[in-house]
Design an enzyme around this catalytic site. Structure first.
Site, PDB file in Angstrom:
ATOM      1  CG  HIS A 233      -2.033   0.989   1.114  1.00  0.00           C
ATOM      2  ND1 HIS A 233      -1.824   2.346   1.154  1.00  0.00           N
ATOM      3  CD2 HIS A 233      -3.362   0.832   0.928  1.00  0.00           C
ATOM      4  CE1 HIS A 233      -2.983   2.967   0.999  1.00  0.00           C
ATOM      5  NE2 HIS A 233      -3.935   2.065   0.856  1.00  0.00           N
ATOM      6  NE  ARG A 282      -5.036   0.179  -2.405  1.00  0.00           N
ATOM      7  CZ  ARG A 282      -5.861  -0.339  -1.535  1.00  0.00           C
ATOM      8  NH1 ARG A 282      -5.691  -1.573  -1.123  1.00  0.00           N
ATOM      9  NH2 ARG A 282      -6.858   0.363  -1.061  1.00  0.00           N
ATOM     10  NE  ARG A 373      -6.765  -5.340  -1.883  1.00  0.00           N
ATOM     11  CZ  ARG A 373      -7.184  -4.582  -0.866  1.00  0.00           C
ATOM     12  NH1 ARG A 373      -8.419  -4.637  -0.454  1.00  0.00           N
ATOM     13  NH2 ARG A 373      -6.335  -3.783  -0.256  1.00  0.00           N
TER      14      ARG A 373
HETATM   15  C1  LIG Z   1      -5.711  -1.590   7.409  1.00  0.00           C
HETATM   16  C2  LIG Z   1      -6.486  -2.320   6.355  1.00  0.00           C
HETATM   17  C3  LIG Z   1      -7.470  -1.662   5.638  1.00  0.00           C
HETATM   18  C4  LIG Z   1      -8.211  -2.320   4.657  1.00  0.00           C
HETATM   19  N1  LIG Z   1      -9.182  -1.642   3.980  1.00  0.00           N
HETATM   20  C5  LIG Z   1      -9.927  -2.280   3.053  1.00  0.00           C
HETATM   21  C6  LIG Z   1     -10.982  -1.603   2.360  1.00  0.00           C
HETATM   22  O1  LIG Z   1     -11.240  -0.434   2.610  1.00  0.00           O
HETATM   23  N2  LIG Z   1     -11.687  -2.291   1.439  1.00  0.00           N
HETATM   24  C7  LIG Z   1     -11.442  -3.601   1.144  1.00  0.00           C
HETATM   25  O2  LIG Z   1     -12.129  -4.166   0.307  1.00  0.00           O
HETATM   26  N3  LIG Z   1     -10.460  -4.270   1.802  1.00  0.00           N
HETATM   27  C8  LIG Z   1      -9.695  -3.645   2.742  1.00  0.00           C
HETATM   28  N4  LIG Z   1      -8.706  -4.330   3.397  1.00  0.00           N
HETATM   29  C9  LIG Z   1      -8.522  -5.772   3.151  1.00  0.00           C
HETATM   30  C10 LIG Z   1      -9.611  -6.570   3.866  1.00  0.00           C
HETATM   31  O3  LIG Z   1      -9.785  -6.066   5.156  1.00  0.00           O
HETATM   32  C11 LIG Z   1      -9.283  -8.042   3.974  1.00  0.00           C
HETATM   33  O4  LIG Z   1      -8.887  -8.556   2.758  1.00  0.00           O
HETATM   34  C12 LIG Z   1     -10.496  -8.831   4.437  1.00  0.00           C
HETATM   35  O5  LIG Z   1     -11.054  -8.257   5.577  1.00  0.00           O
HETATM   36  C13 LIG Z   1     -10.108 -10.242   4.697  1.00  0.00           C
HETATM   37  O6  LIG Z   1     -11.169 -10.901   5.343  1.00  0.00           O
HETATM   38  P1  LIG Z   1     -11.042 -12.433   5.688  1.00  0.00           P
HETATM   39  O7  LIG Z   1     -12.344 -12.831   6.294  1.00  0.00           O
HETATM   40  O8  LIG Z   1     -10.566 -13.180   4.523  1.00  0.00           O
HETATM   41  O9  LIG Z   1      -9.861 -12.534   6.770  1.00  0.00           O
HETATM   42  P2  LIG Z   1      -9.642 -11.902   8.226  1.00  0.00           P
HETATM   43  O10 LIG Z   1     -10.587 -10.829   8.546  1.00  0.00           O
HETATM   44  O11 LIG Z   1      -8.198 -11.644   8.326  1.00  0.00           O
HETATM   45  O12 LIG Z   1     -10.032 -13.103   9.201  1.00  0.00           O
HETATM   46  C14 LIG Z   1      -9.213 -14.220   9.360  1.00  0.00           C
HETATM   47  C15 LIG Z   1      -9.783 -15.086  10.459  1.00  0.00           C
HETATM   48  O13 LIG Z   1      -9.065 -16.305  10.512  1.00  0.00           O
HETATM   49  C16 LIG Z   1      -8.651 -16.575  11.837  1.00  0.00           C
HETATM   50  N5  LIG Z   1      -7.445 -17.394  11.759  1.00  0.00           N
HETATM   51  C17 LIG Z   1      -6.245 -17.095  11.219  1.00  0.00           C
HETATM   52  N6  LIG Z   1      -5.409 -18.137  11.348  1.00  0.00           N
HETATM   53  C18 LIG Z   1      -6.102 -19.114  11.973  1.00  0.00           C
HETATM   54  C19 LIG Z   1      -5.781 -20.449  12.389  1.00  0.00           C
HETATM   55  N7  LIG Z   1      -4.593 -20.973  12.175  1.00  0.00           N
HETATM   56  N8  LIG Z   1      -6.740 -21.167  13.019  1.00  0.00           N
HETATM   57  C20 LIG Z   1      -7.985 -20.632  13.247  1.00  0.00           C
HETATM   58  N9  LIG Z   1      -8.329 -19.396  12.863  1.00  0.00           N
HETATM   59  C21 LIG Z   1      -7.398 -18.655  12.237  1.00  0.00           C
HETATM   60  C22 LIG Z   1      -8.468 -15.214  12.452  1.00  0.00           C
HETATM   61  O14 LIG Z   1      -8.507 -15.300  13.857  1.00  0.00           O
HETATM   62  C23 LIG Z   1      -9.674 -14.490  11.852  1.00  0.00           C
HETATM   63  O15 LIG Z   1     -10.828 -14.802  12.579  1.00  0.00           O
HETATM   64  C24 LIG Z   1      -7.943  -3.680   4.373  1.00  0.00           C
HETATM   65  C25 LIG Z   1      -6.944  -4.339   5.096  1.00  0.00           C
HETATM   66  C26 LIG Z   1      -6.216  -3.670   6.064  1.00  0.00           C
HETATM   67  C27 LIG Z   1      -5.152  -4.386   6.801  1.00  0.00           C
END
Ligand SMILES: Cc1cc2nc3c(=O)[nH]c(=O)nc-3n(C[C@H](O)[C@H](O)[C@H](O)COP(=O)(O)OP(=O)(O)OC[C@H]3O[C@@H](n4cnc5c(N)ncnc54)[C@H](O)[C@@H]3O)c2cc1C
Ligand code: FES
Lengths: 544, 230
Positions: A233, A282, A373
């Site tokens: 980023h 980005r 992305r």
């Molecule tokens: C600062 C920031 C800002 C962002 N802003 C945006 C935005 O404005 N728009 C956008 O589209 N995207 C944005 N993103 C990206 C987006 O937030 C993520 O891609 C998205 O939320 C991912 O969701 P997820 O459910 O895949 O994973 P996560 O929300 O990361 O959830 C992962 C889950 O898996 C669990 N987990 C991990 N490892 C294990 C394990 N070994 N065993 C059991 N559980 C485990 C964790 O505890 C958690 O519950 C941003 C990211 C960041 C860091």
């Protein structure tokens, strides 16, 4: 199917679990900590969709085009089309379950501009879009918990998948409170474990996203894809423990990037790309910033205090709290940092891996984003992907009886016990710090063959000592047993980056600066008897 | 500076205070301080004894997830957004939240928060923006609802609350606020949720309102109460 284990309770895991429960399927939703701690709550800027009252000239076809072009034509056209077509349904759903979207004065949903997009189509909730979506989804999960369809398992972590003859029958979980491994049999297993920040140490994201699950699954025979594409980023703020994201929304509202030359501001993005320069994708902005070779700044002060207070309060707070910077009065010193992973578990358009009944969605899966992305597309992908998985599972008949995994479970429990009995001068966290340094050096914005080769030999060394060192009694057990999986993923990532001898999107090679049409395919890495084989998915075995 | 930390290896082990001499800087956060102590091959307490790494929970490291809630100098705070410059006195004393069982050192098990919200089935289910009436009203109420949906479920409001003990009947401010959100976003559930609010919050809240002082999301619980007590 009747019983599904979903690992991870961020937006992808929750969206999938709720959709499965809506179809009457029983779900175990596994994560060590509740959804409120997932990285999803950190998503700030917004979520993309083209609704019926879109900006003039915008269309779903434009959203598809922008996504494919932003991803440097590496994403699957059909997959992206499905994503963009379902986006209006996703927004309507989020609104219906009670997400508190920002509104225009007339009560319609507000939208903003985001990088790399030809139109304003990013819907948002103040500066905490992800958090607002998580809050709404958690309530939906709760609704099905009370109906007995979803069962949350906190303090449990993924250990490994139960795989036999190319089919998945559930997972082995580690229960931090009892200190034991247990087998959880299921008709299908869904991975929603987020990205792999731990490979890089300091990133913009959550410390919980460590990539262990992807690394472990890889060693169990699951293919991974496009790992070399790591999104930097462009605008992050250095603090002692992490890189704080300065949301793209600042540039969406008009914020300008510059560096200083002889005391004069050079607006390098505008000079090179014209008016929209600050909002280029980005990868482009990060590479241009790195190319300046100087300190770069983001100025939003001219927007005025009122607008900043109203539209960018979280950015204002982060800057003042962590660095004492008043955004309304001075520019923010910014530099690129690891932020998002386009690569991850390889899945087909149904989000299924090469192992039957093993699925992945959200950031841990490699889908939709190609080589780069677009902001606002990953929240969309997390929900949409979760739904695709759930719908595929709902259409599928039961897997049949599970084979007996008792011997495997016994063996893994014994391994864990042996790990507990060892102690070492090298704590696990020390090796993770070394890894982060290696990755930062070898997988920065610009890479080359010799540093990637060095990186691979470094990681080989860490792997060689990882099995021997082990137990750090003061860390949680998960931190100990996850090390090898994390290192394995790191090595696979370096292998993919070394193999891709071209520059494309977020993967820039100083020794191969041009893109090659012949290499415009996803890279897949397969684990074959300890070997990491990298190949191009020319026949579109996966995303198409 | 001397930093005292209440340690407990496992849920059943005894607790003990351990001191550390740490070179702190004003702009160091408590999270940074804990990392600083942990970032050594060998860790010694202030008596020169070898000791173990301090267990603490984190995720976002920027005040957005509630993982790092703990008690610093008797104040319930988020470690990642509490800075040495904000603290008074010549020592720093860190202990886990008291209202939840300890898992390891500063890591506590806050499952009861979720269990209570689930037992009362606090969920919106179906929101229809047109139900709220005029657009002006909708936009005006939006702000408080947005703040509530930012609740981290960190438990700081429960830690400080004089009425919250073990969460068996009184569920605390975070519950009251979620009730407000449900009542405002789904009229058909308003009566039912108000009754639950009364049973698990309204009836026993002594209106100390210390919950509002410690809330990292700065949620105005009193606004939720004003509506739900009506
Ligand atoms: C600062 C920031 C800002 C962002 N802003 C945006 C935005 O404005 N728009 C956008 O589209 N995207 C944005 N993103 C990206 C987006 O937030 C993520 O891609 C998205 O939320 C991912 O969701 P997820 O459910 O895949 O994973 P996560 O929300 O990361 O959830 C992962 C889950 O898996 C669990 N987990 C991990 N490892 C294990 C394990 N070994 N065993 C059991 N559980 C485990 C964790 O505890 C958690 O519950 C941003 C990211 C960041 C860091
Ligand atoms: S680590 Fe997320 S609030 Fe402190």
């Amino acid at each position: 199917m009747d019983k599904v284990v979903v690992i991870g309770s961020g937006i992808a895991g929750c969206a999938c679990a709720v959709r499965l429960a809506e179809a009457g399927i029983h779900v175990q939703l596994v994560s060590p900590y509740p959804s409120e701690r997932s990285q999803s709550v950190m998503a700030a800027g917004g979520i993309n969709a083209v609704l019926s009252d879109c900006e003039e000239g915008d269309s779903i076809a434009c959203h598809v085009q922008d996504t494919l072009r932003g991803g440097h034509n590496l994403a699957g056209t059909q997959a992206v089309r499905t994503l963009c077509e379902r986006a209006p349904e996703v927004i309507a759903y989020l609104e219906r379950i009670g997400t508190v979207f920002s509104l225009e004065a007339d009560g319609s949903l507000a939208r903003r501009a985001f990088g790399g997009q030809t139109h304003r189509r990013t819907y948002y909730c103040g500066s905490s879009t992800g958090k607002q979506i998580v809050s709404a989804l958690v309530m939906e999960v709760r609704r099905f918990e009370t109906q007995g369809l979803i069962r949350r398992r906190l303090w449990s972590s993924f250990h490994s998948a139960l795989i036999r003859d190319g089919r998945c029958f559930g997972a082995i979980l580690y229960d931090e409170k009892s200190g034991n491994l247990m087998a959880e049999h299921a008709d299908a297993l869904v991975m929603a474990t987020g990205g792999q920040n731990a490979l890089f140490g300091k990133t913009t994201g959550s410390t919980q996203c460590d990539g262990y699950a992807a690394g472990k699954l890889f060693a169990q025979g699951v293919d991974l894809k496009n790992l070399e594409f790591v999104q930097y980023h462009p605008t992050t703020l250095e603090t002692s423990q992490k890189r704080m994201l300065i949301s793209e929304a600042v540039r969406g509202e008009g914020g300008r990037l510059f560096y200083l030359e002889h005391g004069e501001r050079i607006y390098f993005m505008e000079e090179k790309y014209g008016d929209g320069g600050n909002l280029m994708p980005r990868d482009v902005v990060s590479q241009e910033m790195a190319a300046t070779g100087r300190e770069t700044y983001l100025d939003a002060s001219f927007l005025g205090k009122d607008l900043i207070d109203k539209r960018l309060p979280e950015v204002r707070d982060i800057c003042s709290k962590y660095r004492g910077i008043d955004v309304a009065a001075e520019p923010i010193p910014v530099a690129p940092s690891v932020h998002f992973f386009m690569g991850g578990i390889a899945v087909d358009n149904n989000h299924e891996t090469n192992i039957q009944n093993l699925f992945a969605a959200g950031e841990c899966a490699s889908m939709y984003h190609g080589a780069n992305r677009l902001g606002g597309n990953s929240l969309l992908a997390a929900i949409c992907g979760g739904w695709v998985v759930a719908d595929t599972i709902a259409d599928r008949s039961r897997a049949g009886a599970s084979p007996d995994f008792a011997a495997l479970l016994r063996e893994e429990n014994q391994k864990l016990a042996r790990m507990r009995d060892t102690s070492s001068v090298f704590p696990v966290m020390y090796i993770r710090d070394l890894l982060a340094k290696t990755m930062a050096e070898c997988l920065g914005i610009v890479r080359n063959d010799s540093s990637l080769a060095d990186g691979i030999s470094d990681v080989d060394y860490y792997l060689s000592i990882a099995e021997k060192i082990s137990y750090d009694p003061s860390a949680m057990m998960y931190a100990n047993y996850s090390l090898v999986g994390i290192l394995t993923l790191a090595k696979a990532t370096l292998a993919c980056a070394r193999q891709r001898r071209e520059s494309r999107g977020a993967h820039v090679r100083s020794d191969y600066p041009a893109s090659q049409d012949s290499l415009c395919h996803a890279s897949i890495v397969s684990y074959e008897n300890g070997r990491y084989r990298v190949w191009l998915d020319k026949d579109k075995r996966y995303e198409r | 500076m001397n930093v005292r930390i209440l340690r407990q290896l496992t849920p059943t082990s005894p607790t003990r205070w351990e001191g550390f001499n740490v070179d702190v800087t004003d702009d160091m956060s408590i999270a940074g301080l804990l990392d600083h102590i942990n970032y050594n091959d060998d860790i010694f307490d202030d008596q020169g004894n070898l000791t173990t790494r301090i267990g603490w929970e984190c995720s976002c490291l920027q005040g957005a997830c509630g993982a790092c809630a703990m008690v610093v100098n008797d104040q319930p705070v988020l470690a990642c957004e509490t800075f040495v410059r904000d603290l008074k006195g010549s020592t720093i004393e860190i202990r886990p939240l008291r209202k939840f069982p300890v898992v390891h050192d500063l890591i506590v098990d806050r499952s009861s928060i979720h269990e209570n919200l689930t037992s009362a089935n606090v969920c919106i289910e179906s929101y229809d923006p047109n139900e709220t009436g005029s657009q002006a009203k909708l936009v005006k109420r939006q702000r408080h609802q947005y703040e509530i949906a930012k609740c981290l479920k960190c438990g700081l409001c429960l830690e400080v609350c004089p009425n919250y003990t073990n969460g068996l009947t009184f569920f605390g401010a975070l519950f009251a606020n979620d009730c407000y959100l449900v009542a405002m976003r789904n009229k058909s559930k308003a009566a039912e949720i108000k009754a639950l609010y009364g049973e698990h919050f309204g009836r026993d809240c002594s209106k100390a309102l210390s919950c509002m002082d410690v809330c990292p999301a700065q949620i105005s619980t009193i606004s939720s109460m004003a509506h739900l007590n009506r």
